[in-house]
Design an enzyme around this catalytic site. Structure first.
Site, PDB file in Angstrom:
ATOM      1  N   ASP A 220       2.160  -1.936  -4.321  1.00 55.57           N
ATOM      2  CA  ASP A 220       0.755  -1.514  -4.256  1.00 55.57           C
ATOM      3  C   ASP A 220      -0.013  -2.354  -5.271  1.00 55.57           C
ATOM      4  OD1 ASP A 220      -0.452   1.399  -2.937  1.00 55.57           O
ATOM      5  OD2 ASP A 220      -1.726   0.328  -4.373  1.00 55.57           O
ATOM      6  N   ILE A 221      -1.329  -2.212  -5.238  1.00 52.36           N
ATOM      7  CA  ILE A 221      -2.174  -2.956  -6.183  1.00 52.36           C
ATOM      8  C   ILE A 221      -2.137  -2.310  -7.574  1.00 52.36           C
ATOM      9  CG2 ILE A 221      -4.292  -1.686  -5.572  1.00 52.36           C
ATOM     10  CD1 ILE A 221      -4.337  -5.416  -6.067  1.00 52.36           C
TER      11      ILE A 221
ATOM     12  N   LYS B 205     -10.552  -2.755  12.498  1.00 50.72           N
ATOM     13  CA  LYS B 205      -9.360  -2.352  13.248  1.00 50.72           C
ATOM     14  C   LYS B 205      -9.376  -2.970  14.653  1.00 50.72           C
ATOM     15  CE  LYS B 205      -7.264   0.194  10.175  1.00 50.72           C
ATOM     16  NZ  LYS B 205      -6.024  -0.283   9.548  1.00 50.72           N
TER      17      LYS B 205
ATOM     18  N   GLY C  22      -0.256   4.984  -1.139  1.00 53.72           N
ATOM     19  CA  GLY C  22      -1.295   5.712  -0.411  1.00 53.72           C
ATOM     20  C   GLY C  22      -0.764   6.910   0.369  1.00 53.72           C
ATOM     21  N   GLN C  23      -1.670   7.523   1.148  1.00 58.18           N
ATOM     22  CA  GLN C  23      -1.328   8.763   1.857  1.00 58.18           C
ATOM     23  C   GLN C  23      -0.151   8.549   2.812  1.00 58.18           C
ATOM     24  OE1 GLN C  23      -3.983  10.239   4.883  1.00 58.18           O
ATOM     25  NE2 GLN C  23      -3.311  12.338   4.648  1.00 58.18           N
TER      26      GLN C  23
ATOM     27  N   GLY D 142       0.843  -1.211   0.000  1.00 61.85           N
ATOM     28  CA  GLY D 142       0.000   0.000   0.000  1.00 61.85           C
ATOM     29  C   GLY D 142       0.868   1.245   0.000  1.00 61.85           C
TER      30      GLY D 142
ATOM     31  N   TYR E 211     -15.152  -0.104   9.283  1.00 67.16           N
ATOM     32  CA  TYR E 211     -13.708   0.151   9.396  1.00 67.16           C
ATOM     33  C   TYR E 211     -13.235  -0.037  10.840  1.00 67.16           C
ATOM     34  CZ  TYR E 211      -9.473   3.122   9.296  1.00 67.16           C
ATOM     35  OH  TYR E 211      -8.199   3.629   9.408  1.00 67.16           O
TER      36      TYR E 211
HETATM   37  P1  NAD Z   1      -4.781   5.173   1.501  1.00 71.94           P
HETATM   38  O1  NAD Z   1      -6.164   4.795   1.106  1.00 71.94           O
HETATM   39  O2  NAD Z   1      -4.280   6.523   1.174  1.00 71.94           O
HETATM   40  O3  NAD Z   1      -3.760   4.109   0.873  1.00 71.94           O
HETATM   41  C1  NAD Z   1      -4.013   2.735   0.852  1.00 71.94           C
HETATM   42  C2  NAD Z   1      -3.204   2.134  -0.297  1.00 71.94           C
HETATM   43  O4  NAD Z   1      -3.473   0.730  -0.327  1.00 71.94           O
HETATM   44  C3  NAD Z   1      -3.570   2.702  -1.665  1.00 71.94           C
HETATM   45  O5  NAD Z   1      -2.421   3.132  -2.364  1.00 71.94           O
HETATM   46  C4  NAD Z   1      -4.227   1.510  -2.387  1.00 71.94           C
HETATM   47  O6  NAD Z   1      -3.969   1.486  -3.789  1.00 71.94           O
HETATM   48  C5  NAD Z   1      -3.565   0.354  -1.682  1.00 71.94           C
HETATM   49  N1  NAD Z   1      -4.342  -0.876  -1.796  1.00 71.94           N
HETATM   50  C6  NAD Z   1      -5.687  -1.030  -1.827  1.00 71.94           C
HETATM   51  N2  NAD Z   1      -5.999  -2.321  -1.996  1.00 71.94           N
HETATM   52  C7  NAD Z   1      -4.840  -2.998  -2.074  1.00 71.94           C
HETATM   53  C8  NAD Z   1      -4.510  -4.370  -2.262  1.00 71.94           C
HETATM   54  N3  NAD Z   1      -5.454  -5.309  -2.397  1.00 71.94           N
HETATM   55  N4  NAD Z   1      -3.200  -4.722  -2.302  1.00 71.94           N
HETATM   56  C9  NAD Z   1      -2.219  -3.780  -2.179  1.00 71.94           C
HETATM   57  N5  NAD Z   1      -2.481  -2.459  -2.006  1.00 71.94           N
HETATM   58  C10 NAD Z   1      -3.772  -2.074  -1.966  1.00 71.94           C
HETATM   59  O7  NAD Z   1      -4.644   4.871   3.063  1.00 71.94           O
HETATM   60  P2  NAD Z   1      -3.699   5.601   4.124  1.00 71.94           P
HETATM   61  O8  NAD Z   1      -4.380   6.827   4.582  1.00 71.94           O
HETATM   62  O9  NAD Z   1      -2.321   5.687   3.587  1.00 71.94           O
HETATM   63  O10 NAD Z   1      -3.775   4.547   5.321  1.00 71.94           O
HETATM   64  C11 NAD Z   1      -2.766   3.553   5.526  1.00 71.94           C
HETATM   65  C12 NAD Z   1      -3.129   2.766   6.789  1.00 71.94           C
HETATM   66  O11 NAD Z   1      -3.195   3.666   7.915  1.00 71.94           O
HETATM   67  C13 NAD Z   1      -4.481   2.070   6.731  1.00 71.94           C
HETATM   68  O12 NAD Z   1      -4.421   0.847   7.454  1.00 71.94           O
HETATM   69  C14 NAD Z   1      -5.394   3.022   7.479  1.00 71.94           C
HETATM   70  O13 NAD Z   1      -6.483   2.338   8.038  1.00 71.94           O
HETATM   71  C15 NAD Z   1      -4.468   3.556   8.544  1.00 71.94           C
HETATM   72  N6  NAD Z   1      -4.904   4.860   9.082  1.00 71.94           N
HETATM   73  C16 NAD Z   1      -4.883   5.979   8.298  1.00 71.94           C
HETATM   74  C17 NAD Z   1      -5.284   7.207   8.834  1.00 71.94           C
HETATM   75  C18 NAD Z   1      -5.245   8.475   8.016  1.00 71.94           C
HETATM   76  O14 NAD Z   1      -5.632   9.549   8.510  1.00 71.94           O
HETATM   77  N7  NAD Z   1      -4.762   8.438   6.782  1.00 71.94           N
HETATM   78  C19 NAD Z   1      -5.730   7.275  10.169  1.00 71.94           C
HETATM   79  C20 NAD Z   1      -5.792   6.102  10.914  1.00 71.94           C
HETATM   80  C21 NAD Z   1      -5.342   4.901  10.368  1.00 71.94           C
END
Ligand code: NAD
Length: 321
Positions: free
Chosen positions: A34-35, A146, A11-12, A8, A142
């Site tokens: 990533d996917i 978690k 992602g962010q 992943g 969600y």
């Molecule tokens: P995001 O949605 O920005 O990124 C997730 C990434 O996972 C994406 O690039 C997506 O393409 C990839 N993905 C989706 N399905 C996939 C698969 N089957 N195989 C491989 N990759 C795949 O999420 P984020 O904000 O970067 O969050 C990352 C983690 O942190 C998550 O577990 C999220 O729950 C946790 N989190 C985030 C926040 C926040 O504010 N951003 C807060 C609390 C927890």
């Protein structure tokens, strides 16, 4: 040097974590995956593989190809998207965690980082200074994934000795990447709209207070918990983590100090209901005591940096176009 796989990575959080881990461990020791190829900066920054976190063989093949010993599992469906696609969120969030925990249990990898969230808490949780150990009755899909994930992490640690470490991130704010479908996304969008249009329509009500954190602090926390000696990690479900709490009204006032004619309006949607079920502030004293967690950014410092960095970013993209 550890051999690290980030799942992943586009992602962010994953994208910023990828660059930080490359600085620490060397580009050749970090595999981003990533996917899809949805962040070209990450894809072109070194080793990149397409890995489907839901497919055990896809993850295992990559682990064996690069002799990986540490996985950061960042793939997930977040809170707002999870309410639209509940079964997809359940499948991705749970299957990916089991695949990675089982790879550790079976000796393919040694260390796992898996992020949890303040979404593990629910309306029956004390909302102010939410303790580390408290009532947890999440009302979102969600949050349920978690909370269950935390139980499994602790189980795999106790039963099989898996070195899994976790943080309950609050809402994360960054100028580099856009958020991926969460309830706290407004706190990133507001800065972009303030600079581009000097106005923002907020999907949460003005007095909705939520715990938040600047991305630099979240990345440092992630690196620090993974570098801490194992005996300092006393909680193997997930650590509360905090930096600041604010409302849409408070962030808009902080922005107005830099952009005086900025205007905010409020049009709460389904995400208000999710936000209302979450804590307003978090007690993270266990993380501070066990592995010396400290934050650096408060609302004022974060706002100054967000505005100056985004102004630079938009000025550069205007010059290019
Ligand atoms: P995001 O949605 O920005 O990124 C997730 C990434 O996972 C994406 O690039 C997506 O393409 C990839 N993905 C989706 N399905 C996939 C698969 N089957 N195989 C491989 N990759 C795949 O999420 P984020 O904000 O970067 O969050 C990352 C983690 O942190 C998550 O577990 C999220 O729950 C946790 N989190 C985030 C926040 C926040 O504010 N951003 C807060 C609390 C927890």
């Amino acid at each position: 040097m550890p051999k690290v796989l980030i799942i992943g990575a586009c992602g962010q959080i994953g994208s910023e974590l990828t660059f930080k881990l490359k600085d620490i461990h060397g580009t050749e020791n970090v595999v981003a995956s990533d996917i899809s190829y949805n962040n070209l900066d990450v894809v072109n920054s070194g080793i990149f593989e397409i890995v489907d976190a839901q497919d055990y063989n896809s993850v295992r093949t990559c682990v064996e190809k690069y002799n990986i010993d540490t996985i950061y599992l960042m793939a997930a469906i977040l809170s707002a998207t999870g309410e639209k696609y509940p079964m997809k969120a359940w499948d991705l969030n749970m299957n990916s965690l089991f695949h990675v925990l089982n790879l550790a249990k079976d000796g393919f990898i040694k260390h796992v980082f898996w992020p949890s969230s303040i979404a593990v808490f629910g309306p029956s949780t004390p909302a102010t200074d939410t303790p580390q150990h408290t009532t947890m009755e999440p009302t979102t899909v969600y949050g349920i994934t978690k909370q269950v994930g935390e139980r499994w992490c602790e189980y795999y640690h106790k039963k099989y000795g898996v070195d899994v470490r976790s943080i309950r991130y609050p809402g994360l704010i960054s100028w580099k990447t856009l958020p991926g479908g969460g309830t706290t996304d407004y706190a990133v969008e507001i800065y972009h709209d303030a600079i581009k249009h000097k106005k923002y329509e907020c999907f949460l009500a003005q007095h909705t207070e939520l715990p938040m954190m600047y991305m630099d602090d979240a990345i440092n926390a992630t690196v620090n918990i993974m570098q801490a000696p194992s005996d300092q990690i006393k909680i193997r479900s997930s650590y509360n983590l905090a930096a600041m709490s604010f409302t849409p009204l408070e962030i808009s006032k902080a922005i107005k100090k830099h952009i005086p004619d900025f205007e905010i309006t409020y049009e709460p949607d389904f995400r208000q209901h999710i936000a209302d079920s979450w804590p307003k502030s978090i007690d993270d004293s266990s993380a501070r005591a066990d592995w010396s967690w400290e934050h650096n950014y408060d609302l004022e410092k974060m706002t100054s940096e967000m505005i100056s960095k985004l102004r630079e970013k938009y000025a550069t993209s205007e010059k290019i176009s």
